[in-house]
Design a protein around this motif. Structure first.
Motif, PDB file in Angstrom:
ATOM      1  N   GLY A 166       0.889  -1.294   0.018  1.00  0.00           N
ATOM      2  CA  GLY A 166       0.032  -0.025   0.080  1.00  0.00           C
ATOM      3  C   GLY A 166       0.915   1.139  -0.057  1.00  0.00           C
ATOM      4  O   GLY A 166       0.496   2.288  -0.502  1.00  0.00           O
ATOM      5  N   GLU A 182      -5.547  -3.019  10.123  1.00  0.00           N
ATOM      6  CA  GLU A 182      -6.476  -2.387   9.039  1.00  0.00           C
ATOM      7  C   GLU A 182      -5.706  -1.511   8.204  1.00  0.00           C
ATOM      8  O   GLU A 182      -5.067  -0.759   8.794  1.00  0.00           O
ATOM      9  N   ARG A 183      -5.723  -1.651   7.021  1.00  0.00           N
ATOM     10  CA  ARG A 183      -5.038  -0.981   6.027  1.00  0.00           C
ATOM     11  C   ARG A 183      -3.483  -0.625   6.339  1.00  0.00           C
ATOM     12  O   ARG A 183      -3.106   0.405   6.270  1.00  0.00           O
ATOM     13  N   GLN A 234      -4.158   3.746   8.408  1.00  0.00           N
ATOM     14  CA  GLN A 234      -3.568   2.375   9.060  1.00  0.00           C
ATOM     15  C   GLN A 234      -4.020   2.462  10.683  1.00  0.00           C
ATOM     16  O   GLN A 234      -4.036   3.432  11.237  1.00  0.00           O
ATOM     17  N   PHE A 247      -9.100  -4.584   3.503  1.00  0.00           N
ATOM     18  CA  PHE A 247      -7.775  -4.576   3.665  1.00  0.00           C
ATOM     19  C   PHE A 247      -7.510  -4.667   5.270  1.00  0.00           C
ATOM     20  O   PHE A 247      -7.216  -3.474   5.770  1.00  0.00           O
TER      21      PHE A 247
END
Length: 243
Positions: free
Chosen positions: A15, A207-208, A214, A231
């Motif tokens: 990411g 998460e993320r 994040q 994600f």
């Protein structure tokens, strides 16, 4: 392949654009044609990850899924919708390569770890395809957690949370370290499996990971009925042998 082009799938990493490999960045920034998966009406994460990297005159091919999470995976209609979609896009990419073009396909994480590109790869001639590995989402997440995922002789399990609750509990109990992916609406079932295996207290949800927004939390801090974003990755860190 002197008369042919090729289809190059580039792993973009977890990411953070700075976690692209040098090879991935070179291929993306010099591409004449790029293709990427996305949900209809959405820009797609892979495309967002390369914002500002593409050549001004690049041709973009948006491969829009006919279905994502609207139909359960076990419903025959799910494969019934996706199989023709992958077959069509494999033929379209093959035709471009046979015409001498190079098409760069963007893929989050690593293409060969639960990546959608695998379904195109299986339908394309092997000599026409190149795959560029990427930093996996799970590596980005366990690094973001600030703890090593596996020590010494730890056995690491990578598990989709789409398994049955009983099978998840069995695999959790048998693993030293564990990564659970494909969580989303399966988070409550995964929580119950963790509790059944006696490991809920040790579990973390990222998460993320490495992306904007994040968030890292212990599972015990998350409401029992909460679902996870697409994600999201669950971690059980190993505690094995060390000097």
């Amino acid at each position: 392949m002197s008369a042919q082009g090729r289809v190059v799938c580039v792993g973009l990493g977890p990411g953070d654009p700075e976690l692209l490999t040098l090879r991935a960045h070179r291929l993306v920034s010099t591409a004449r044609v790029v293709a990427y998966f996305r949900k209809k009406g959405r820009p797609g994460l892979a495309r967002r990850m390369v914002e500002g990297m593409l050549a001004p005159d690049v041709e973009e091919l948006a491969m829009e899924y006919p279905v994502t999470t609207e139909i359960p995976f076990e419903d025959p209609a799910y494969n019934g919708a996706l199989a023709p979609f992958y077959a069509e896009w494999a033929e379209r990419l093959k035709a471009r390569a046979e015409a001498g073009e190079e098409v760069v396909v963007l893929c989050e994480g690593d293409p060969f770890l639960y990546g959608s590109f695998m379904h195109l790869h299986a339908r394309l001639p092997a000599e026409m395809v190149e795959v560029v590995p990427g930093v996996t989402g799970m590596a980005g997440c366990w690094t973001a957690s600030g703890q090593p995922i596996a020590w010494g002789d730890d056995v690491l399990t990578v598990m989709p949370a789409t398994l049955s609750e009983a099978e998840m509990a069995q695999r959790i109990a048998a693993s030293d370290a564990l990564v659970a992916m494909k969580i989303g609406r399966n988070l409550p079932r995964l929580r119950r499996a963790l509790a059944s295996a006696g490991r809920l207290e040790a579990a973390w949800l990222v998460e993320r990971g490495t992306m904007e927004g994040q968030r890292i939390r212990k599972m015990t801090e998350i409401p029992a009925d909460e679902e996870a974003p697409y994600f999201a990755i669950l971690l059980l860190h190993g505690q094995g042998r060390r000097p």
